[in-house]
Structures are given as structure tokens and as C-alpha cells.
Scaffold this active site. Structure first.
Site, PDB file in Angstrom:
ATOM      1  N   SER A  22     -67.087   9.726 -35.828  1.00  0.00           N
ATOM      2  CA  SER A  22     -65.662   9.766 -36.191  1.00  0.00           C
ATOM      3  C   SER A  22     -65.227  11.181 -36.552  1.00  0.00           C
ATOM      4  O   SER A  22     -64.106  11.394 -37.005  1.00  0.00           O
ATOM      5  CB  SER A  22     -65.395   8.811 -37.363  1.00  0.00           C
ATOM      6  OG  SER A  22     -66.235   9.119 -38.463  1.00  0.00           O
ATOM      7  N   ASN A 109     -69.571   4.254 -47.971  1.00  0.00           N
ATOM      8  CA  ASN A 109     -68.494   3.257 -48.001  1.00  0.00           C
ATOM      9  C   ASN A 109     -67.478   3.533 -49.114  1.00  0.00           C
ATOM     10  O   ASN A 109     -66.277   3.453 -48.893  1.00  0.00           O
ATOM     11  CB  ASN A 109     -69.079   1.855 -48.132  1.00  0.00           C
ATOM     12  CG  ASN A 109     -69.943   1.498 -46.939  1.00  0.00           C
ATOM     13  OD1 ASN A 109     -69.941   2.223 -45.938  1.00  0.00           O
ATOM     14  ND2 ASN A 109     -70.680   0.404 -47.027  1.00  0.00           N
ATOM     15  N   HIS A 155     -20.704  -5.449 -33.334  1.00  0.00           N
ATOM     16  CA  HIS A 155     -20.956  -5.818 -31.921  1.00  0.00           C
ATOM     17  C   HIS A 155     -20.633  -4.651 -30.976  1.00  0.00           C
ATOM     18  O   HIS A 155     -20.316  -4.878 -29.809  1.00  0.00           O
ATOM     19  CB  HIS A 155     -20.119  -7.037 -31.505  1.00  0.00           C
ATOM     20  CG  HIS A 155     -20.182  -8.173 -32.478  1.00  0.00           C
ATOM     21  ND1 HIS A 155     -21.128  -9.166 -32.413  1.00  0.00           N
ATOM     22  CD2 HIS A 155     -19.429  -8.446 -33.568  1.00  0.00           C
ATOM     23  CE1 HIS A 155     -20.939 -10.021 -33.418  1.00  0.00           C
ATOM     24  NE2 HIS A 155     -19.916  -9.599 -34.140  1.00  0.00           N
ATOM     25  N   SER A 276     -31.251  19.792 -17.763  1.00  0.00           N
ATOM     26  CA  SER A 276     -31.890  19.052 -16.684  1.00  0.00           C
ATOM     27  C   SER A 276     -32.389  20.051 -15.651  1.00  0.00           C
ATOM     28  O   SER A 276     -31.815  21.125 -15.479  1.00  0.00           O
ATOM     29  CB  SER A 276     -30.874  18.111 -16.049  1.00  0.00           C
ATOM     30  OG  SER A 276     -31.242  17.819 -14.715  1.00  0.00           O
ATOM     31  N   LYS A 282     -25.911  19.100 -17.325  1.00  0.00           N
ATOM     32  CA  LYS A 282     -26.498  18.241 -18.343  1.00  0.00           C
ATOM     33  C   LYS A 282     -26.882  18.972 -19.631  1.00  0.00           C
ATOM     34  O   LYS A 282     -27.357  20.096 -19.615  1.00  0.00           O
ATOM     35  CB  LYS A 282     -27.765  17.547 -17.798  1.00  0.00           C
ATOM     36  CG  LYS A 282     -27.494  16.501 -16.761  1.00  0.00           C
ATOM     37  CD  LYS A 282     -26.739  15.282 -17.272  1.00  0.00           C
ATOM     38  CE  LYS A 282     -27.634  14.320 -18.006  1.00  0.00           C
ATOM     39  NZ  LYS A 282     -28.583  13.622 -17.138  1.00  0.00           N
ATOM     40  N   ASN A 284     -28.922  17.347 -22.826  1.00  0.00           N
ATOM     41  CA  ASN A 284     -29.500  16.059 -23.220  1.00  0.00           C
ATOM     42  C   ASN A 284     -29.961  16.022 -24.676  1.00  0.00           C
ATOM     43  O   ASN A 284     -30.519  17.000 -25.167  1.00  0.00           O
ATOM     44  CB  ASN A 284     -30.687  15.736 -22.319  1.00  0.00           C
ATOM     45  CG  ASN A 284     -30.286  15.576 -20.869  1.00  0.00           C
ATOM     46  OD1 ASN A 284     -29.174  15.130 -20.590  1.00  0.00           O
ATOM     47  ND2 ASN A 284     -31.169  15.954 -19.964  1.00  0.00           N
ATOM     48  N   GLU A 289     -33.841  11.102 -28.559  1.00  0.00           N
ATOM     49  CA  GLU A 289     -34.503  10.124 -27.694  1.00  0.00           C
ATOM     50  C   GLU A 289     -35.996  10.027 -28.006  1.00  0.00           C
ATOM     51  O   GLU A 289     -36.573   8.943 -28.036  1.00  0.00           O
ATOM     52  CB  GLU A 289     -34.305  10.502 -26.222  1.00  0.00           C
ATOM     53  CG  GLU A 289     -32.870  10.309 -25.760  1.00  0.00           C
ATOM     54  CD  GLU A 289     -32.609  10.925 -24.391  1.00  0.00           C
ATOM     55  OE1 GLU A 289     -33.457  10.800 -23.497  1.00  0.00           O
ATOM     56  OE2 GLU A 289     -31.551  11.565 -24.230  1.00  0.00           O
ATOM     57  N   TYR A 316     -67.698  -3.765 -46.324  1.00  0.00           N
ATOM     58  CA  TYR A 316     -67.459  -2.778 -45.274  1.00  0.00           C
ATOM     59  C   TYR A 316     -68.040  -3.231 -43.939  1.00  0.00           C
ATOM     60  O   TYR A 316     -69.139  -3.776 -43.865  1.00  0.00           O
ATOM     61  CB  TYR A 316     -68.075  -1.415 -45.663  1.00  0.00           C
ATOM     62  CG  TYR A 316     -67.882  -0.366 -44.582  1.00  0.00           C
ATOM     63  CD1 TYR A 316     -66.732   0.399 -44.549  1.00  0.00           C
ATOM     64  CD2 TYR A 316     -68.832  -0.187 -43.575  1.00  0.00           C
ATOM     65  CE1 TYR A 316     -66.529   1.346 -43.539  1.00  0.00           C
ATOM     66  CE2 TYR A 316     -68.640   0.755 -42.570  1.00  0.00           C
ATOM     67  CZ  TYR A 316     -67.492   1.512 -42.550  1.00  0.00           C
ATOM     68  OH  TYR A 316     -67.288   2.434 -41.559  1.00  0.00           O
ATOM     69  N   GLN A 321     -63.695   1.956 -39.493  1.00  0.00           N
ATOM     70  CA  GLN A 321     -63.580   3.359 -39.088  1.00  0.00           C
ATOM     71  C   GLN A 321     -62.332   3.559 -38.221  1.00  0.00           C
ATOM     72  O   GLN A 321     -61.810   4.671 -38.118  1.00  0.00           O
ATOM     73  CB  GLN A 321     -64.844   3.773 -38.325  1.00  0.00           C
ATOM     74  CG  GLN A 321     -64.851   5.213 -37.869  1.00  0.00           C
ATOM     75  CD  GLN A 321     -66.227   5.679 -37.456  1.00  0.00           C
ATOM     76  OE1 GLN A 321     -67.087   5.933 -38.299  1.00  0.00           O
ATOM     77  NE2 GLN A 321     -66.465   5.764 -36.160  1.00  0.00           N
ATOM     78  N   LYS A 324     -58.562   5.192 -39.407  1.00  0.00           N
ATOM     79  CA  LYS A 324     -58.107   6.581 -39.558  1.00  0.00           C
ATOM     80  C   LYS A 324     -57.192   7.059 -38.446  1.00  0.00           C
ATOM     81  O   LYS A 324     -56.119   7.606 -38.721  1.00  0.00           O
ATOM     82  CB  LYS A 324     -59.317   7.512 -39.696  1.00  0.00           C
ATOM     83  CG  LYS A 324     -59.925   7.449 -41.076  1.00  0.00           C
ATOM     84  CD  LYS A 324     -61.288   8.056 -41.103  1.00  0.00           C
ATOM     85  CE  LYS A 324     -62.235   7.226 -41.943  1.00  0.00           C
ATOM     86  NZ  LYS A 324     -62.433   5.838 -41.491  1.00  0.00           N
TER      87      LYS A 324
HETATM   88  N1  ARG Z   1     -67.356   7.320 -40.666  1.00  0.00           N
HETATM   89  C1  ARG Z   1     -67.439   6.062 -41.351  1.00  0.00           C
HETATM   90  C2  ARG Z   1     -66.018   5.498 -41.504  1.00  0.00           C
HETATM   91  O1  ARG Z   1     -65.105   6.225 -41.282  1.00  0.00           O
HETATM   92  C3  ARG Z   1     -68.098   6.244 -42.645  1.00  0.00           C
HETATM   93  C4  ARG Z   1     -68.663   4.996 -43.264  1.00  0.00           C
HETATM   94  C5  ARG Z   1     -69.975   4.634 -42.676  1.00  0.00           C
HETATM   95  N2  ARG Z   1     -70.581   3.578 -43.440  1.00  0.00           N
HETATM   96  C6  ARG Z   1     -71.540   2.823 -42.937  1.00  0.00           C
HETATM   97  N3  ARG Z   1     -71.990   1.885 -43.701  1.00  0.00           N
HETATM   98  N4  ARG Z   1     -72.008   3.015 -41.758  1.00  0.00           N
HETATM   99  O2  ARG Z   1     -65.812   4.372 -41.804  1.00  0.00           O
END
Ligand code: ARG
Length: 457
Positions: A22, A109, A155, A276, A282, A284, A289, A316, A321, A324
Site C-alpha cells: 500500500s 492495526n 421547475h 474550443s 466558444k 466554455n 463542468e 482488522y 487497506q 485509503k
Molecule cells: N498497510 C496496511 C493497511 O493499510 C497495514 C495494516 C496491516 N495489518 C495486518 N494485520 N496485515 O491496512
């Protein structure tokens, strides 16, 4: 370096590593990770779980790593599993045994839950500043255009006359609610999950109040399973951001219409419009938009988060993951939209003549004509019917209520006299709507003051 050597006999395959990693999206949390680790190491030292000297060596090492990443001396390794692994690995590379002690009484975690909270808490401050910036521009636009008359619609049909100040302040109210939702969400997420461990806290004599205080939390999470597996704060923020995008998207839609030749109520500044490649005439409204279009991304991010979380057994799971990319994208997108939208609105020029012209057509004063009869003693329903007949008559004769002769008025209802022409004049119809919350310029001024009071720091 892998954190989980010992149990395994083989190297991880390249595809598994790439799939599992990640770091490409969580490296942006390096400061929060270091901040959390410094608090954790300090607590371990204070509780006698590791040597105080070792704790301070760890803290100095972490501070140095932060500096080195910031000034480019240390490049984050994109093959690492995640930012937490990378920083701990780097610390161990630099300090040896001391570095290896950092992860005592902690799990990735609770670490990852902490980092994301710290990161989002900061991002919310930036979002709040951007929303306030837009509110300020809205207030200025309302103030300078408190007297500009335009048609109000239902409306998308011309309905009753309003002022531009009043119209734009409707968005002010939406954004004020957004502001309070952001603050609310920030307050609710401000609990410390560190110390929850992998799922069941720890047998070490940790003191969670120390990290809670060091990291500026209002309190700590009360259940370790929830502490590591709660992502409500991501979902809640993504919902707040989605609502902001609904508001920006509606505002954009109106600006796009106002820019069209069919309306021509406004002219965007050249610096905030595009041309354009083929049609030389044009100009725009691309920013508006794009903002309207990007709302879809943010709603998608919210749906991602809801879907990722809905089937996860405690505590967990690696699915989490996936939180994010979704929440970071939502935050980045809304920040970008606000950054582009605010100066576009600020530099947008009104064309009050066209707004007035549009308000003067379409029998926008018909309600006021009926109200005139009510003030003369007619029940509203009778007044409504008589005015309806007058409108039909006008359409038939190609006239407006302003140009219809008195004889025609009297033929429909003999209560009418010349006073009606004043009662249905556009200015009176807009300026006399003085009830609290209405479009009269004095109301606009009062609402502007109210909003300015709320957003001043
Ligand atoms: N990169 C992981 C996440 O974003 C970290 C947590 C990993 N924990 C585990 N028990 N493998 O969630």
C-alpha cells in the site's frame, strides 16, 4: 525488509508483493506515522517498558528520518509493504536493536488506524479553511449584488422575483451546514486507537492516556476490537464530502446555465474559462463542468468505503487497506474543486440588465397581483383565479400585466384600480419581500453579517 520473517521459508513473489503493498498511496502519511511512533516510544519509556534512554534514541532517530524524507536525503522505497514497515525498517537500519524495540506493545492495526485519523484530522482543517474561503466570496458577491433583481425559479420556470444576493446566499447556507458537518466529523474522530494492539490490547503495562495527550486527542477508543476495525470516520468524512460536492455541483449547474446565450446572466473571467479547438466563438465554463463531473468520483469513493466495510467480521481484515485510496481521493478531489471554484466565482461578472429583463417577462409578478386583490379584501383563492384569467388574457393579446389596460383589469374584477401597476412593479415585488429569510436587500445584508460572524476566526 519484511516484518514477518521467521514463520516463512520462502521470499514473497513479486506479484504478491505488488498486490499487497500500500506504500504507493500510504506514503503520504509518513509524518503522521512518525508522530505516532514518537508518542508510542515516549510512552513505552515513561511506563518502563523500554529504557528511557532507548526511547529517546528512537525518538531522535524518527525525527531524523522525517527530516531526511522531507529534504530528499531519504527516498521512500516503493517496494516496501507500507509506510509503517518502511519507517520501522529504516529506523532499525540506522539504530539496530533500539529500532527493533519500537513495535513493542503495538500492532500495525492500531498504528494504521491512528495514522489515518491523524492525517484526516489535519486534512479537515484544510477543508474547513477552503470552505470558509468560498463562504467569504459568496458573502462579498451577495453584498455587492444585494439589489440586483433576477427571476427566482421553480421547475426551472420563472416563479417570483428575487435578488442575486439572496440567490447566492442559499449556497452560503448549504456551505455553513457543510462547515459544521466537517467540524462535527473532526470532533467525533478525535479518539486515540493506539494501544488497541492487533485486536485485544496488550499485557504490557501501557498507559494510553500518555499517547492520547501527546497526540492531542480528546479521549481514547473504549473497545480494542472497535479501535482497530472502525472506519466510520472515513465513511462519515466521505459523506460530508459528498454533500459538499452536491452543493458545488448544483451551483456549477446554475453557473453553466447562466453562462449560456439563452440566459447570459453572467460572464466568467477569461482566466477561468476555456475555448474550443474548432469553434472560435466558444467560451466554455469548463471549471464548473469539471466540478459537476467530479462529484461522481466523490460519491463513488463513499460507495467504495461503504461496500468495503459492510461484510467485514471483527476485527482488522486486509480489505480495510482499501479505505485509503477512496478517502484520500475524496479529500483531494474536494480540495481541488474548492480551490478552482472559489476564484472562478470571485471573478465572475454579473450582467444585471439581462437578469432584470428575464425577471420582467414570464408573469413573475402574478402572485403579487393576486396579493394586491387579497389586500383589497378578496379571499386568496378568488384573487388567484382572477389573476389566472388576466394572465390568460395577456398571453392572448401578447401583453404583460404591466401593459394590460385598466379596462381589461376591471372587466375581470372591478376591485382593481391604478394602484395595481405600482403593486406589481418588479422593484416592489422583490424589495418588499422582507419576511425573515426573504430576498429583500436588508435581509441579504443581515444574512451576510451573520455568516461573516460565524466564519471569522
Ligand atoms: N498497510 C496496511 C493497511 O493499510 C497495514 C495494516 C496491516 N495489518 C495486518 N494485520 N496485515 O491496512
Amino acid at each position: 525488509m519484511k516484518l514477518w520473517t521467521g514463520r516463512f521459508h520462502k521470499e514473497l513473489s513479486k506479484t504478491t508483493n505488488d498486490f499487497n503493498s500500500s506504500i504507493s498511496f500510504d506514503s503520504r502519511m509518513f509524518k503522521e506515522d512518525i508522530m505516532g511512533s514518537i508518542a508510542h516510544a515516549t510512552m513505552l519509556g515513561e511506563c518502563g517498558i523500554i529504557d528511557k534512554d532507548q526511547a529517546s534514541i528512537i525518538c531522535q532517530g524518527l525525527e531524523q528520518i522525517e527530516k531526511d524524507i522531507e529534504n530528499g536525503d531519504l527516498v521512500i522505497d516503493m517496494d516496501a509493504e507500507d509506510i509503517h514497515t518502511f519507517i520501522e525498517g529504516e529506523l532499525t537500519k540506522r539504530l539496530g536493536d533500539a529500532g527493533k524495540r519500537l513495535h513493542t506493545a503495538r500492532s500495525r492495526n492500531d498504528q494504521v488506524a491512528l495514522d489515518v485519523k491523524l492525517y484526516l484530522r489535519n486534512q479537515i482543517n484544510e477543508l474547513i479553511a477552503l470552505v470558509k474561503g468560498l463562504l467569504e466570496v459568496i458573502c462579498n458577491k451577495a453584498e455587492t449584488n444585494a439589489n440586483v433583481i433576477m427571476p427566482g425559479y421553480t421547475h426551472l420556470q420563472r416563479a417570483q422575483p428575487i435578488t442575486f444576493g439572496h440567490h447566492v446566499l442559499a449556497y452560503g447556507e448549504m456551505l455553513l451546514r457543510d462547515l459544521s458537518r466537517l467540524q462535527d466529523c473532526q470532533r467525533r474522530m478525535n479518539t486515540n486507537p493506539l494501544g488497541s494492539g492487533a485486536l485485544a490490547c496488550t499485557t504490557y503495562p501501557i498507559d494510553r492516556t500518555i499517547t492520547t495527550k501527546l497526540l492531542g486527542f480528546d479521549g481514547m477508543t473504549n473497545n480494542s476490537l472497535d479501535g482497530v476495525s472502525d472506519r466510520d470516520y472515513c465513511i462519515e468524512l466521505a459523506s460530508v464530502l459528498s454533500i459538499i460536492m452536491v452543493h458545488l455541483s448544483r451551483f456549477s449547474e446554475e453557473i453553466i446555465m447562466w453562462c449560456s446565450w439563452e440566459f447570459k446572466f453572467v460572464e466568467l473571467d477569461d482566466a477561468f474559462s476555456t475555448g474550443s479547438s474548432i469553434m472560435p466563438q466558444k467560451k466554455n465554463p469548463d471549471i464548473a463542468e469539471l466540478v459537476r463531473g467530479k462529484s461522481g468520483r466523490v460519491f463513488g469513493d463513499l460507495t467504495t468505503l461503504l461496500t468495503v466495510m459492510k461484510g467485514i467480521a471483527l476485527a482488522y481484515n486486509k480489505d480495510m487497506q482499501e479505505d485509503k485510496e477512496a478517502i484520500f481521493d475524496a479529500v483531494d478531489t474536494v480540495k481541488m474543486c474548492l480551490t478552482a471554484f472559489t476564484p472562478m466565482l470571485d471573478t465572475m461578472k454579473l450582467i444585471p440588465e439581462n437578469m432584470r429583463k428575464a425577471a420582467a417577462g414570464g408573469f413573475i409578478n402574478a402572485t403579487d397581483c393576486a396579493d394586491y386583490l387579497v389586500k383589497k379584501g378578496l379571499p386568496f383563492r378568488d384573487a388567484y383565479k382572477a389573476t389566472g384569467e388576466l394572465v390568460a388574457l395577456c398571453i392572448d393579446k401578447g401583453l404583460t400585466l404591466e401593459t394590460l389596460p385598466m379596462a381589461e383589469y376591471k372587466a375581470v374584477c372591478d376591485v382593481f384600480d391604478d394602484g395595481v401597476y405600482d403593486a406589481i412593479s418588479l422593484d416592489r415585488c422583490a424589495m418588499e419581500r422582507k419576511a425573515y429569510g426573504g430576498p429583500a436587500p436588508e435581509n441579504v445584508a443581515a444574512q451576510v453579517n451573520r455568516i461573516k460572524e460565524i466564519i471569522k476566526d
